[in-house]
Design a protein around this motif. Structure first.
Motif, short mmCIF file in Angstrom:
data_model
loop_
_atom_site.label_atom_id
_atom_site.label_comp_id
_atom_site.label_asym_id
_atom_site.label_seq_id
_atom_site.Cartn_x
_atom_site.Cartn_y
_atom_site.Cartn_z
N THR B 46 90.27 40.06 -62.95
CA THR B 46 91.47 40.44 -61.89
C THR B 46 92.82 40.86 -62.66
OG1 THR B 46 90.56 39.16 -60.25
CG2 THR B 46 92.89 39.97 -59.71
N ILE B 47 92.95 42.13 -62.28
CA ILE B 47 94.41 42.71 -62.82
C ILE B 47 95.52 42.83 -61.63
CG2 ILE B 47 93.67 43.53 -64.99
CD1 ILE B 47 93.44 46.23 -63.59
N ASP B 48 96.71 42.46 -62.07
CA ASP B 48 97.89 42.62 -61.08
C ASP B 48 98.79 43.84 -61.50
OD1 ASP B 48 97.43 40.40 -59.36
OD2 ASP B 48 98.08 39.28 -60.98
N VAL B 49 98.68 44.83 -60.57
CA VAL B 49 99.77 46.05 -60.87
C VAL B 49 100.60 46.05 -59.76
CG1 VAL B 49 99.56 48.44 -60.64
CG2 VAL B 49 97.43 47.31 -61.32
N TRP B 50 101.82 46.29 -60.41
CA TRP B 50 103.10 46.57 -59.55
C TRP B 50 103.29 48.02 -59.46
CZ3 TRP B 50 107.47 42.63 -60.90
CH2 TRP B 50 107.18 41.27 -60.66
N PRO B 65 91.96 54.96 -51.97
CA PRO B 65 90.93 55.69 -52.34
C PRO B 65 90.71 55.76 -53.88
CG PRO B 65 92.34 56.85 -50.79
CD PRO B 65 93.00 55.47 -51.09
N LEU B 66 91.68 55.57 -54.66
CA LEU B 66 91.85 55.62 -55.94
C LEU B 66 90.97 54.43 -56.58
CD1 LEU B 66 95.24 56.58 -57.17
CD2 LEU B 66 93.34 57.99 -57.37
N ASN B 67 91.26 53.34 -56.02
CA ASN B 67 90.70 52.00 -56.45
C ASN B 67 89.23 51.81 -56.30
OD1 ASN B 67 92.64 50.83 -58.13
ND2 ASN B 67 93.54 50.03 -56.63
N GLU B 68 88.89 52.70 -54.90
CA GLU B 68 87.58 52.56 -54.61
C GLU B 68 86.75 53.25 -55.55
OE1 GLU B 68 85.73 54.52 -50.81
OE2 GLU B 68 87.40 53.26 -50.39
N MET B 78 88.58 43.46 -60.76
CA MET B 78 89.35 43.43 -59.25
C MET B 78 90.70 44.08 -59.82
SD MET B 78 86.95 42.75 -57.12
CE MET B 78 88.31 42.46 -55.98
N VAL B 79 91.15 44.94 -58.87
CA VAL B 79 92.42 45.58 -58.94
C VAL B 79 93.51 44.87 -57.51
CG1 VAL B 79 94.12 47.28 -59.67
CG2 VAL B 79 91.90 47.35 -60.29
N GLN B 80 94.54 44.23 -57.90
CA GLN B 80 95.44 43.85 -56.88
C GLN B 80 96.70 44.66 -56.99
OE1 GLN B 80 95.59 39.56 -57.43
NE2 GLN B 80 94.12 39.38 -55.65
N VAL B 81 96.89 45.63 -56.22
CA VAL B 81 98.09 46.60 -56.30
C VAL B 81 99.01 46.01 -55.42
CG1 VAL B 81 99.08 48.75 -56.10
CG2 VAL B 81 96.88 48.48 -56.80
N GLU B 82 100.23 45.66 -55.87
CA GLU B 82 101.30 45.20 -55.27
C GLU B 82 102.58 46.21 -55.10
OE1 GLU B 82 104.32 41.68 -55.06
OE2 GLU B 82 102.69 41.09 -56.21
N VAL B 83 102.57 46.85 -53.88
CA VAL B 83 103.50 47.92 -53.54
C VAL B 83 104.71 47.34 -53.31
CG1 VAL B 83 104.24 49.91 -52.65
CG2 VAL B 83 101.73 49.51 -53.03
N GLN B 84 105.72 47.38 -54.28
CA GLN B 84 107.06 47.02 -54.09
C GLN B 84 108.30 47.95 -53.85
OE1 GLN B 84 108.21 44.31 -57.21
NE2 GLN B 84 106.27 43.05 -57.06
N PRO B 103 103.46 41.12 -64.16
CA PRO B 103 102.05 41.74 -63.86
C PRO B 103 101.57 42.35 -64.97
CG PRO B 103 103.73 43.26 -63.30
CD PRO B 103 104.46 42.24 -63.57
N ASP B 104 100.10 42.62 -64.83
CA ASP B 104 99.44 43.24 -66.21
C ASP B 104 99.92 44.66 -66.17
OD1 ASP B 104 97.27 41.19 -66.74
OD2 ASP B 104 97.20 41.34 -64.56
N ILE B 105 100.16 45.32 -65.23
CA ILE B 105 100.56 46.78 -65.11
C ILE B 105 101.65 46.94 -64.44
CG2 ILE B 105 99.59 49.03 -64.75
CD1 ILE B 105 96.79 48.32 -65.34
N TRP B 106 102.53 47.91 -64.95
CA TRP B 106 103.78 48.11 -64.22
C TRP B 106 103.94 49.62 -63.99
CZ3 TRP B 106 109.37 48.70 -66.38
CH2 TRP B 106 110.17 48.88 -65.54
N ASP B 107 103.97 49.99 -62.73
CA ASP B 107 104.54 51.70 -62.38
C ASP B 107 105.87 51.81 -62.92
OD1 ASP B 107 104.94 54.01 -61.55
OD2 ASP B 107 104.42 53.24 -59.56
N ALA B 108 106.17 52.22 -64.25
CA ALA B 108 107.38 52.27 -65.00
C ALA B 108 107.90 53.63 -64.78
CB ALA B 108 107.33 51.89 -66.48
#
Lengths: 305, 438
Positions: B46-50, B65-68, B78-84, B103-108
């Protein structure tokens, strides 16, 4: 035998007391845990970080008392301290007078007073962010800005308010008063309603009326309430941050940069968490000393009857 | 009298029980998401994405749709996207990283990244991504996402900054919106004078807009930082010219005075004179030609031209600023995170994401998938090639903003001369350069 019996009795009484008080412990434990985790641990961490040069992420270097020495020559900090003192000196007297005045007015047994109390309390439960945004519009420096329009009706020329180096802090004081006076009005009200009517009756028998009733009965008997309000409001005023963060960003030209805002700047904009921790300690000590002096001279906690 | 169903003691015991149970439930770590029934027995990572919002519900509209598609290709991740929320994003990541909870990945965003690279929050990706993965990117897009030649956050979208005019106001000022162009500062000043006569604003400037100031300096043909980051050029003529222009615009009343102060990160609560048709020109982004006209159908949106101080200097449109996927150094699933980033920077995914989020994609092939409004495409084509990146955009971004803002205020409000303000900035910035880069 007698000793054993008495010890057994004591032990069973202890167990009985423990059983009867057991339901309360979860409430205490939860609060104690929250206090330890979110107050005490950060508080001790602050002392630890104050002697480190650290951004909490990549660097951690022991610097001893360097941060405290640096404060002596930090011109931005000195400016922030003066600004904080200026804010507090303007805010506290106005807050005390305004909230007491309104509390006396809404304490009258007239129809609709509950509605007025609720209305005056409303700004206190409104988010400071929302208040700040509204006031930013209200204090527009344009000649047709709402407040400039209103003062124009009585012949006063348009002002720059938040944009002016000299008017920005008084404007912030005004907004902070608007936000807080309802809360302190409620505390005054509690104090007013705790004064026995018999004392007013006795004063009337002695010939007091109108203003003199307040002068000789209300005000002296509100001393404990006043002490509480002044101490609490001073601590709050010294920590002013939210409205400044949103409205002025410490400007114009650092005219509204307060100590807490400066601490935030050092920590989150410059990544100097060690220095920010040292500033927090200094500020904690300043607030503590002021509160202790106030408590002593205002005889906070003394009974008046 | 009817007896109460619960005694006081029972009520207390019940409340205590509920409180303790709730507290315990809150403290227990959330259960890992259940694997799909078809994946029974497969080990999942599982990876966490902010991420930060572009639409009213990015979770469903953009990432659903993208993660599908990603999950179909990589059922073991498994991708858990947290929209902050956007507000406080820097502070939140900082606090999370300091607590070891990044998180593992950050929308920088490009402007916040340099500080996180310096502090080691974000992984360099040169060894993790191949040249093929990055084949669709322009050099400036790679440059904007890199520091000292190392790529940290492959961009997925880039805001294309450019200049727009209110055609209606231009007509009333005697210009033909179809042919008028204000490509030098003198031409802009002439427009400002005419606008002021009508009580309209020319444009709006914020003293905390470091990006805006950099563009003005580059329009004057200068650069704020030296290439080796050991010195600043605040006392050089292009920087003086840039601040002089700002001071002139504030003092002539060509820009709204209230924008002179405000939060470092936002200018909430201020009137939008562009949308209320009281401002002649504005620096806008990509799809503004659609969004602004939707917000005010009376706005006659005219796409302008890049500008420079005078015709001898190459015009620039703005900074390559955008969003990219950064992998944090605290990630304990780097391989899975890299797999996800590689998938998301594929040109078709970048283009699809831009369509879903209403943004502008980076790269070339991605634009073949992208379906922008014609005016957005024209805007991006006109200004995109004139964006710049480099040492100015990835040196002390946040610090520069905080140091310079109050001094810009001093200059525009007449509390200091341009030279005094810049001298104060230089002293403080040079000390920071020494502290950070030696």
């Amino acid at each position: 035998m007698a000793v054993a019996g008495s010890s057994q009795r004591a032990s069973s009484q202890f167990l009985k007391r423990l059983r009867s008080s057991l339901p309360w412990y979860p409430f205490i434990i939860i609060n104690a845990l929250v206090f330890v985790l979110f107050n005490l641990v950060p508080w001790f961490s602050m002392f630890r970080y104050s002697v480190l040069k650290t951004d909490l992420l990549s660097t951690r270097e022991f610097v001893g008392l360097d941060h405290f020495v640096r404060m002596l020559t930090d011109a931005k900090l000195h400016k922030a301290m003066l600004n904080t003192a200026w804010f507090t000196l303007m805010y506290i007297p106005l807050l005390v007078v305004a909230s007491l005045g309104v509390a006396i007015l809404v304490n009258r047994p007239l129809r609709g007073m509950k509605a007025f109390r609720a209305i005056y309390f409303l700004p206190n439960i409104t988010s400071v962010a929302v208040l700040a945004l509204i006031f930013r519009r209200f204090l527009s420096p344009r000649p047709d800005g709402p407040l400039n329009f209103l003062i124009g009706l009585v012949g006063i020329p348009p002002q720059k308010w938040l944009i002016d180096v000299y008017q920005a802090m008084p404007s912030i004081v005004g907004i902070s008063l608007w936000e807080a006076f309802g809360y302190f009005m409620v505390i005054w009200l509690a104090g007013l309603q705790a004064i026995p009517n018999e004392l007013y009756d006795a004063a009337k028998v002695d010939g007091a009326d109108g203003w003199r009733l307040h002068r000789y009965v209300t005000i002296p008997l509100l001393r404990p309430t006043a002490a509480f309000i002044i101490v609490i409001a001073t601590i709050g005023a010294l920590q002013v941050f939210g409205s400044i963060f949103i409205l002025t960003g410490g400007g114009p030209v650092n005219a509204t940069t307060t100590v807490v805002y400066q601490i935030y700047n050092e920590a989150f904009n410059f990544g100097r968490f060690g220095y920010a921790s040292a500033l927090s300690i200094l500020f904690f000590l300043i607030i503590l000393i002021i509160a202790l002096i106030q408590s002593r001279y205002l005889r906070f906690g003394d009974d008046v009857y | 009298m009817k007896q109460s169903v619960l005694s006081r003691r029972q009520f207390l015991q019940l409340s205590a029980g509920v409180t303790v149970t709730s507290a315990l439930a809150a403290c227990v770590a959330p259960a890992a998401p259940a694997a799909d029934s078809g994946d029974a027995g497969m080990e999942t990572t599982t990876i966490d994405v902010w991420a930060y919002p572009r639409t009213e519900n990015d979770g469903d509209i953009v990432y659903g749709p993208l993660n599908e598609g990603f999950h179909a290709a990589h059922p073991d991740i498994m991708v858990q996207v947290e929209v902050q929320p956007w507000g406080g994003r820097r502070e939140k990541l900082y606090a999370a990283a300091a607590a070891g909870e990044a998180p593992d990945i950050w929308d920088a965003t490009t402007d916040t990244v340099p500080a996180y690279i310096t502090k080691g929050v974000i992984l360099g990706l040169d060894d993790l991504l191949t040249a093929d993965d990055l084949a669709d990117y322009h050099a400036a897009e790679i440059d904007a996402a890199s520091l000292d030649g190392v790529l940290y956050m492959p961009l997925i979208e880039a805001e294309v900054n450019g200049i727009a005019y209110n055609g209606g106001l231009l007509s009333e000022l005697g210009y033909d919106p179809a042919t008028a162009s204000f490509q030098t500062w003198d031409e802009l000043y002439a427009l400002g004078e005419r606008a002021a006569e009508q009580n309209w604003y020319l444009e709006s400037l914020s003293t905390f807009s470091w990006g805006g100031f950099l563009v003005t300096v580059h329009e004057a043909g200068g650069q704020v930082y030296t290439d080796d980051r050991t010195d600043s050029n605040f006392l050089e003529q292009p920087v003086i010219d840039a601040l002089t222009r700002w001071v002139k615009e504030f003092q002539e009343g060509w820009v709204p005075l209230e924008y002179a102060i405000g939060s470092v990160d936002e200018q909430g609560g201020l009137p939008d004179y562009w949308l209320s048709l009281e401002q002649v020109t504005a620096r806008r982004e990509d799809a503004a030609c659609v969004q602004d006209v939707e917000a005010n159908p009376d706005l006659e949106y005219v796409i302008g031209h890049a500008r420079s101080m005078d015709s001898s200097i190459t015009a620039v449109s703005g900074i390559v600023s955008g969003q990219g996927w950064a992998i944090t150094s605290q990630s304990d699933a780097v391989d899975a995170a890299v797999t996800w980033v590689k998938y998301m920077i594929m040109p078709e995914q970048v283009g699809t994401r831009a369509n879903l989020a209403g943004t502008t994609p980076v790269g070339n092939k991605s634009k073949e998938v992208w379906n922008p409004a014609p005016c957005t495409a024209e805007y991006v084509n006109r200004f995109g090639p004139l964006l710049f990146a480099g040492v100015d955009t990835n040196t002390l971004w946040q610090e520069s903003k905080v140091v310079a803002g109050p001094q810009f205020q001093a200059a525009v409000l007449g509390q200091a001369t341009v030279e005094e303000a810049l001298e104060t900035i230089k002293t403080e910035i040079d000390a920071l350069l020494l502290e950070q880069y030696g």
